[in-house]
Structure formats: structure tokens, C-alpha cells
Design a protein around this motif. Structure first.
Motif, PDB file in Angstrom:
ATOM      1  N   UNK A 278       9.326   7.291 -10.927  1.00  0.00           N
ATOM      2  CA  UNK A 278       9.218   7.217 -12.386  1.00  0.00           C
ATOM      3  C   UNK A 278       8.155   8.160 -12.928  1.00  0.00           C
ATOM      4  N   UNK A 279       7.542   8.951 -12.044  1.00  0.00           N
ATOM      5  CA  UNK A 279       6.524   9.906 -12.499  1.00  0.00           C
ATOM      6  C   UNK A 279       5.232   9.254 -12.917  1.00  0.00           C
ATOM      7  N   UNK A 280       4.882   8.131 -12.302  1.00  0.00           N
ATOM      8  CA  UNK A 280       3.625   7.455 -12.631  1.00  0.00           C
ATOM      9  C   UNK A 280       2.613   7.671 -11.507  1.00  0.00           C
ATOM     10  N   UNK A 281       1.334   7.596 -11.854  1.00  0.00           N
ATOM     11  CA  UNK A 281       0.262   7.678 -10.851  1.00  0.00           C
ATOM     12  C   UNK A 281      -0.616   6.435 -10.957  1.00  0.00           C
ATOM     13  N   UNK A 282      -1.391   6.166  -9.912  1.00  0.00           N
ATOM     14  CA  UNK A 282      -2.259   4.988  -9.927  1.00  0.00           C
ATOM     15  C   UNK A 282      -3.553   5.266  -9.175  1.00  0.00           C
ATOM     16  N   UNK A 283      -4.588   4.527  -9.526  1.00  0.00           N
ATOM     17  CA  UNK A 283      -5.892   4.673  -8.880  1.00  0.00           C
ATOM     18  C   UNK A 283      -5.926   3.984  -7.525  1.00  0.00           C
ATOM     19  N   UNK A 284      -5.107   2.941  -7.358  1.00  0.00           N
ATOM     20  CA  UNK A 284      -5.081   2.226  -6.081  1.00  0.00           C
ATOM     21  C   UNK A 284      -3.766   1.470  -5.991  1.00  0.00           C
ATOM     22  N   UNK A 285      -3.444   1.064  -4.776  1.00  0.00           N
ATOM     23  CA  UNK A 285      -2.118   0.518  -4.505  1.00  0.00           C
ATOM     24  C   UNK A 285      -1.956  -0.875  -5.106  1.00  0.00           C
ATOM     25  N   UNK A 286      -0.731  -1.226  -5.513  1.00  0.00           N
ATOM     26  CA  UNK A 286      -0.482  -2.534  -6.118  1.00  0.00           C
ATOM     27  C   UNK A 286      -0.673  -3.673  -5.115  1.00  0.00           C
ATOM     28  N   UNK A 287      -0.773  -4.864  -5.636  1.00  0.00           N
ATOM     29  CA  UNK A 287      -0.869  -6.067  -4.807  1.00  0.00           C
ATOM     30  C   UNK A 287       0.527  -6.636  -4.591  1.00  0.00           C
ATOM     31  N   UNK A 288       0.821  -6.978  -3.333  1.00  0.00           N
ATOM     32  CA  UNK A 288       2.017  -7.756  -3.017  1.00  0.00           C
ATOM     33  C   UNK A 288       1.541  -8.843  -2.056  1.00  0.00           C
ATOM     34  N   UNK A 289       1.708 -10.108  -2.453  1.00  0.00           N
ATOM     35  CA  UNK A 289       1.121 -11.200  -1.676  1.00  0.00           C
ATOM     36  C   UNK A 289       2.063 -12.391  -1.692  1.00  0.00           C
ATOM     37  N   UNK A 290       2.216 -13.056  -0.539  1.00  0.00           N
ATOM     38  CA  UNK A 290       3.071 -14.240  -0.506  1.00  0.00           C
ATOM     39  C   UNK A 290       2.248 -15.477  -0.168  1.00  0.00           C
ATOM     40  N   UNK A 291       2.706 -16.598  -0.718  1.00  0.00           N
ATOM     41  CA  UNK A 291       2.176 -17.927  -0.366  1.00  0.00           C
ATOM     42  C   UNK A 291       0.646 -17.962  -0.401  1.00  0.00           C
ATOM     43  N   UNK A 292       0.004 -18.377   0.713  1.00  0.00           N
ATOM     44  CA  UNK A 292      -1.455 -18.546   0.694  1.00  0.00           C
ATOM     45  C   UNK A 292      -2.183 -17.237   0.374  1.00  0.00           C
ATOM     46  N   UNK A 293      -1.581 -16.087   0.733  1.00  0.00           N
ATOM     47  CA  UNK A 293      -2.233 -14.808   0.401  1.00  0.00           C
ATOM     48  C   UNK A 293      -2.409 -14.646  -1.105  1.00  0.00           C
ATOM     49  N   UNK A 294      -1.458 -15.174  -1.874  1.00  0.00           N
ATOM     50  CA  UNK A 294      -1.536 -15.007  -3.326  1.00  0.00           C
ATOM     51  C   UNK A 294      -2.659 -15.857  -3.920  1.00  0.00           C
ATOM     52  N   UNK A 295      -3.215 -16.772  -3.134  1.00  0.00           N
ATOM     53  CA  UNK A 295      -4.343 -17.597  -3.600  1.00  0.00           C
ATOM     54  C   UNK A 295      -5.660 -16.822  -3.549  1.00  0.00           C
ATOM     55  N   UNK A 296      -5.639 -15.615  -2.965  1.00  0.00           N
ATOM     56  CA  UNK A 296      -6.820 -14.748  -2.948  1.00  0.00           C
ATOM     57  C   UNK A 296      -6.597 -13.626  -3.956  1.00  0.00           C
ATOM     58  N   UNK A 297      -7.280 -13.671  -5.091  1.00  0.00           N
ATOM     59  CA  UNK A 297      -6.990 -12.676  -6.142  1.00  0.00           C
ATOM     60  C   UNK A 297      -7.248 -11.241  -5.702  1.00  0.00           C
ATOM     61  N   UNK A 298      -8.016 -11.041  -4.635  1.00  0.00           N
ATOM     62  CA  UNK A 298      -8.316  -9.692  -4.156  1.00  0.00           C
ATOM     63  C   UNK A 298      -7.482  -9.297  -2.937  1.00  0.00           C
ATOM     64  N   UNK A 299      -6.460 -10.081  -2.591  1.00  0.00           N
ATOM     65  CA  UNK A 299      -5.678  -9.768  -1.388  1.00  0.00           C
ATOM     66  C   UNK A 299      -4.965  -8.425  -1.522  1.00  0.00           C
ATOM     67  N   UNK A 300      -5.053  -7.622  -0.470  1.00  0.00           N
ATOM     68  CA  UNK A 300      -4.263  -6.401  -0.406  1.00  0.00           C
ATOM     69  C   UNK A 300      -3.671  -6.318   0.986  1.00  0.00           C
TER      70      UNK A 300
END
Lengths: 393, 393
Positions: free
Chosen positions: A193-215
Motif C-alpha cells: 500500500x506504499x506505507x512506511x512505519x517506525x517499527x513493526x506492528x504487534x500481533x499477539x494471541x491469548x496470554x501474549x495479548x495481555x502484555x501491552x508491549x508484546x512483540x
């Protein structure tokens, strides 16, 4: 210059004093449009008075350090002459703004060291915070920036749908898609889509999603399976200089029926998010722009009243600009008490979350752009329920 | 731990408080041996009391931010709880050190923002400068570091001779050697000797040498010819972790007979350099280590008395450590008044210079290592006259 215009509209302020030593104040570089990679080894000062010509004060060994700025250039050699120059520049000045925040209430803004503030006060000058001035230059968007945000928000919204379809297809085909794989998929969609980002997005499942800083890491991240809760948080912008970010968070459940506990928590988060948005809309419509901390309080109260106050671990939202965490008012009465007023033509996220360690976390994030009398969310529709990610086996 | 030992040897000090927000205090990372590339987004504090266990205070969202440090870990969530934690940690504390420098006398050290210092003072605590504590951890060498310096100093000394021989041969053979070419030659000699450097050496002829910050560019630098004054300033260290720099400056004249004006100026610079060295030697032999500013004053006075005071544009020298500009006391009463005492087992440069715009500049630089009762210069012999670079045509 624009800064002098802003100063003249701020009653009782004689000027704005910038100070830097080897990159100690990143905001000075941003507001003055200086090159942050420039190698300057000595202290410099830039005085912008409300009336009259600006003054550049640099060391004699680096007389050209601020050549790109307007104003008279003067140079110091000894520490005594530095003091004499400052004293002369500030003679007659009663009140000036610096990157100072009383009691470090806003750490993003509190950049000038204690010794320098003491030195300036020693000339009989009152030092006040430049917080609202910085906002005006860093957070207020022009029309091109707004257009870049709308474009990014629309594309991120589409990428959310694509990501959840990719999860459905991968689980159906048993390809072993991991959190890391999903993150990489989203990154590849940014590129498409021609977009750039400063850092990679978060994708987290189950208990991992309970950590707001999970990568997720390249190795060892969880395989996404039927029955999982999936949280994705993605931020990106167009590549043109000056473009600004969009930043959204969505949650889905792999399967037809979302577990009731997750639905219940999502309901609280949604209610908090929408309460904050409605609060802003009503105040802005009345021409009464709220402060960042007030919006946080409105949002947080909904979560507190539902009994989850201790599980909402972060501020409600952040300023959005050329950096995803921008330099305007944040929606925060948790980590800091952000008493900065939200300004017209600025944008911020609203992203309450409830994090249940060992179980799951739910966050719902949208971006609010403040027009003169309205608060607008681009990237529609916003999320109203956890998305059922239906796997056709 | 070493820090507590140092605190107990500093009378009247209850402890040392470190504070950082997103890398705002590089010294904290160095003294505490933290990884500066680590991504920490919230404010953290580390309290090291003279007596008792240290305390790590980090945000709940980043509870592991200081895991590598000893002590009790506590976490804050809200700004109110941050205040409550700090107040509790500092209860009973009367006097502590921070990276604070009154009136910003030492900008290298003045790292903590004014708001934070106000906040700490608000708990009824007196904040004093950590300047001498930082020195002790950043500038004091162990035996391996001293050995690495001796090795680097000896090699730089040999490279000076090689560089001047290279100039002689190049001018004789009319190869068109430029300042840039000489700089690249020196870099290649670093590599051959197994040395590394943070930035490229200075090679400057004639009027270029009158600019202390001159660095030759790949294109357009001057060709070195018969009759030129050549100044080279080179700094490098061994590649092993913990190794420290050596840093020397020499001048040569391409031809048999050095012009009398240059000899005269060199004589003043040498006299100033040697006066500073003798001053340090005498004081150290008496067990009375001087402060950085006093050495600068001794050196500068010689140049002032010779009528060149206005042409000596920089401090006399700088602390030397793992970084070429180290974090101990500098030899400075010009740019700052460095009231830090020089400590045993530290090293600094003495490098007076006289810069005559449009004509030439002369700087002579050696490094002084302070033993318990002696001041030692490695990389002998030191320069006593401008080197005649004899071209055999």
C-alpha cells in the motif's frame, strides 16, 4: 516568522529560548527544522523574542552552527562571555518559555537541565513551560498532513480486514501461521500500500495479548489456532516528508463464537472508548477544547466502574504526528497529568485496554482528528465487537 | 557494590539517584553498565544508598527494565504512585547526588531536567552534583586500560613519523598527495597497527590548520607542497572492549628550514604545554591533585603573556577514556570552569594551540597519565620543535 506570530498571541510572554547541548533537546531540532544529525559539539542558544530580531548564540569554534536560522549571530568563547551574552540578550526580559515542565509533569517536554534553568532565572527572568507552543508547531496539521492521515487510516483499516482473512485462510490450510508470520504479513501489506512505519506492528494471541508491549520474535512465537484471541496493533504513514501516522488496534477470535468473557471485556473497552470520544465531541462542538488528562479520566472512569481499573495499565492515548507518538497533548492522567489543551487541527489516539495476565488482553484503538468544531474518526467503520474469524475447514 | 563503596568514602552523602527518560542521561547507562540501545519508553529511577539495598523503580508496563541491576524492584503505574514511591525511597535522605551541575557549569554532567530536580528537592532532599562520582567510574583506569593506552600512544607516535616520511616521499615523487590523502594514509596505518577510531584524524596545511575543527573532504582538499606547514591530530585505541584512547597532535614543515614566525609560535605553544605538565607533576608529587581549571589557567597564562591569548580558542585538554573525549575532569577554564579534581589513575590531554586566521595554526598535544605520585607521558619522545620534513628531490 511563525514562532513570533505564536508568541504575540500568547499574552505576557517576551519570547522563547531554545537551548541544546549535543542533541539534548530533540524538540528544538523539530520546531526549528534543524538537521538532528548535524555535529555540533558546544552549547547553543536561540532567542526568539515576541518583538524584534531573533539572536543566535553559538561558540566561536562553531560560528556557523545555526546558519540556517534567521537573526543576528553572536559568538561566545569563554564561559564568562557566554554568561555576558545571555545576560545581554535577556536584558529587559521578564518572562520566557523554555522546554521546561514544572516537577517534570510532562517528561516529553522537560528537556532543559536544572543548571541551565537556574542560570536563566539568575538573570531575573521567569521561566515558563513551552508545552503549548511546542504543540502548536509539532502537533497542528496542515491540509496535506490531514490528507496523508486519512489515506493511512483508510489503508490500515483495509489491512485489518486482510489480516483477519489471512488468519482464516492460514488456519484452514494448516500452514502454521505464527504471530510473527502475521506481523510480517501486515508489514508486507504496508509495502504493497506504499506505507512506511517506525517499527513493526504487534500481533499477539491469548496470554501474549495481555502484555501491552508484546512483540513476536522471528523464532518461538505462538502458532495461531482455532479458538485463539488475536490482537493486532498497526501504525504507518505515507512516505512523503511531512506525512503523519494513523494507528489502530483490533481484536478477533478464530472461530464462529466469541467466548462470553472476551465479549464482556470488549464491551467495557468499547464503552470506555466511545465515552471518551463522545466527551471530546461534545466539548469541541461547544468550542471548549478539553485537556488531555480530562479525556483520559472520562475513559478510565468507565473501566474503573466496571471493576477493571487496575487492569488498564497505560494512558488512554497519545498525540499523533510525523512520529507515531507525537509531540502534542497526550490523553493521559495516568503516567503523567497532561494539562495541555487539545488543539484544533491535531490528532490523537483513544486506545483503552484491559489486560488479564495469563488469560488475554483487549485493546480497541481509533484516531480522533479535531476540526474547528468537530471530532472526526477516519478509517471507518470502527470496531463494535470482537471480529469472529471464521475458518472454512 | 563499587558504587556503595565510593559513596561511603564521600562524607555527608546518603546516596546516588539515577534518573533516565528515553536515554536522556547517557552517563547513567555508562556508570551502571546498561545497554544504551535497550528500548525503554517510561521514566526509570535507580537509588543507590550509601548503606542498605539499592532500589529499582520502573513502570509497571516495563517491570524488567533494570533487571540486570542489583536491588529491590518496585513499580509505579500512575504519576501519583510514582511520587509516592519516590517519597518513600527518599524518606530520611538528607543529601544525594544526581547528574546535576549548578548553573550548568559542566554541561557534560548536567543531564537531569529542571522539573525532576525540583521534584526531588520537593521531598526535602538536598541535591548535589555527581561530578566526582561519575569521574571515579568513568575516568579511573585499571591496569589493562593503562596498558591499552601505552600501546596506542606508542603506535600513534610511530605513525606520526611514518606520516611525515610519507609526506616527504610523496612531495619528492610529486604524487599530488592531498590533506585527504594524508588522512587516509594515517587511517590505513591505524588498520595496520590494529587500532580503531571514532572518527578520522585531522590533516591540515597552512591556513587550514588555523581552523581547529578543519577536516579534509574527499574532494577539494589542498595538495601538500614544499614550504607547507602540516598539522596532524590523531586519536585511536585498541579494539578490545574497555580499551582507552591515545590522542596526539604534531606539526611539521615541508622543507629544511622552518620559517621563524612558525618556530616562534611553536615555542610559545611548547612552553605553555610544558608549563602545564610541570605544574601537574609538581602538584601530584606533593600528593595535591589539582582541578582541571587550574591546569588550563597555568597553560593559558603562558600564551596570554606571549600576547596570543585571543588566538587560543579552546580548552587546554580533555579527559581521555573509552571515548576520546572522556567523562572525567577536562583541562578547562575557558569553555567551562571545570572544578573537578583530577584523580589518580586517570588521563587527559594537554593541547594548547595558537590559531592565526589566514596564516597557520600550531597545536601540540600529548597525553598525561596520573599515577599515585607522578604524571607520566607515554608515546615518547614528545615534540620539541616543528619537524623539518626534508624532501630529497
Amino acid at each position: 516568522m511563525d514562532i513570533q506570530q505564536a508568541l504575540r498571541e500568547t499574552p505576557g510572554l517576551d519570547g522563547w529560548l531554545f537551548y541544546d547541548f549535543r542533541g539534548s533537546d530533540p524538540l528544538a531540532y523539530r520546531v526549528l527544522l534543524l538537521d538532528p544529525t548535524k555535529h555540533v559539539t558546544r552549547r547553543w542558544y536561540y532567542w526568539v523574542p515576541a518583538q524584534g530580531a531573533p539572536v543566535k548564540l553559538t561558540h566561536k569554534i562553531e560560528p556557523h552552527a545555526l546558519d540556517e536560522l534567521p537573526g543576528e549571530a553572536i559568538h561566545y568563547l569563554s564561559w564568562q562571555s557566554l554568561g555576558a551574552c545571555l545576560s545581554r540578550i535577556l536584558s529587559g526580559v521578564k518572562r520566557l518559555a523554555m522546554q521546561y515542565s514544572p516537577l517534570n509533569a510532562i517528561p516529553y517536554l522537560s528537556r532543559v537541565d536544572a543548571g541551565t534553568i537556574e542560570q536563566i532565572r539568575g538573570y531575573g527572568v521567569e521561566v515558563v513551560t513551552s508545552a503549548d507552543l511546542v504543540q502548536r508547531f509539532e502537533a497542528v496539521w496542515d491540509d496535506r498532513q490531514l490528507a496523508s492521515h486519512r489515506d493511512a487510516a483508510d489503508k490500515l483499516r483495509r489491512i485489518v480486514d486482510e489480516a483477519f482473512r489471512h488468519v482464516a485462510a492460514s488456519v484452514a490450510a494448516r500452514t502454521g501461521l505464527t504471530e510473527y508470520g502475521l506481523q510480517q504479513f501486515i508489514l508486507s501489506r504496508f509495502a504493497d500500500h506504499g506505507l512506511i512505519t517506525s517499527s513493526a506492528p504487534i500481533a499477539a494471541v491469548n496470554a501474549h495479548s495481555a502484555n501491552p508491549h508484546y512483540g513476536p520474535s522471528a523464532t518461538g512465537s505462538a502458532v495461531i489456532a482455532e479458538g485463539d484471541l488475536v490482537l493486532i496493533d498497526l501504525w504507518a504513514k505515507r512516505p512523503e516528508p511531512g506525512s503523519v501516522y494513523a494507528d489502530i488496534t483490533w481484536t478477533g477470535h478464530v472461530g464462529r463464537t466469541v467466548p462470553s468473557k472476551q465479549s464482556e471485556v470488549f464491551g467495557v473497552v468499547r464503552e470506555a472508548r466511545d465515552a471518551a470520544l463522545e466527551f471530546v465531541k461534545a466539548r469541541v462542538a461547544a468550542g471548549d477544547f478539553p485537556c488531555g488528562w480530562e479525556v483520559d479520566e472520562t475513559c478510565r472512569n468507565v473501566i474503573r466502574n466496571a471493576g477493571y481499573g487496575e487492569k488498564f495499565l497505560h494512558r488512554t492515548g497519545h498525540s499523533i504526528g510525523e512520529e507515531v507518538h507525537g509531540n502534542g497533548a497526550n490523553i493521559d492522567n495516568l503516567e503523567t497529568q497532561d494539562k495541555r489543551r487539545l488543539l484544533p487541527r491535531t490528532c490523537f489516539s483513544i486506545e483503552p485496554g484491559i489486560y488479564l495476565p495469563g488469560q488475554f488482553g483487549i485493546r480497541s484503538e481509533l484516531d480522533v482528528y479535531l476540526a474547528d468544531r468537530d471530532a472526526i474518526v477516519y478509517g471507518q467503520p470502527v470496531q463494535t465487537e470482537i471480529v469472529p474469524i471464521t475458518v472454512r475447514g
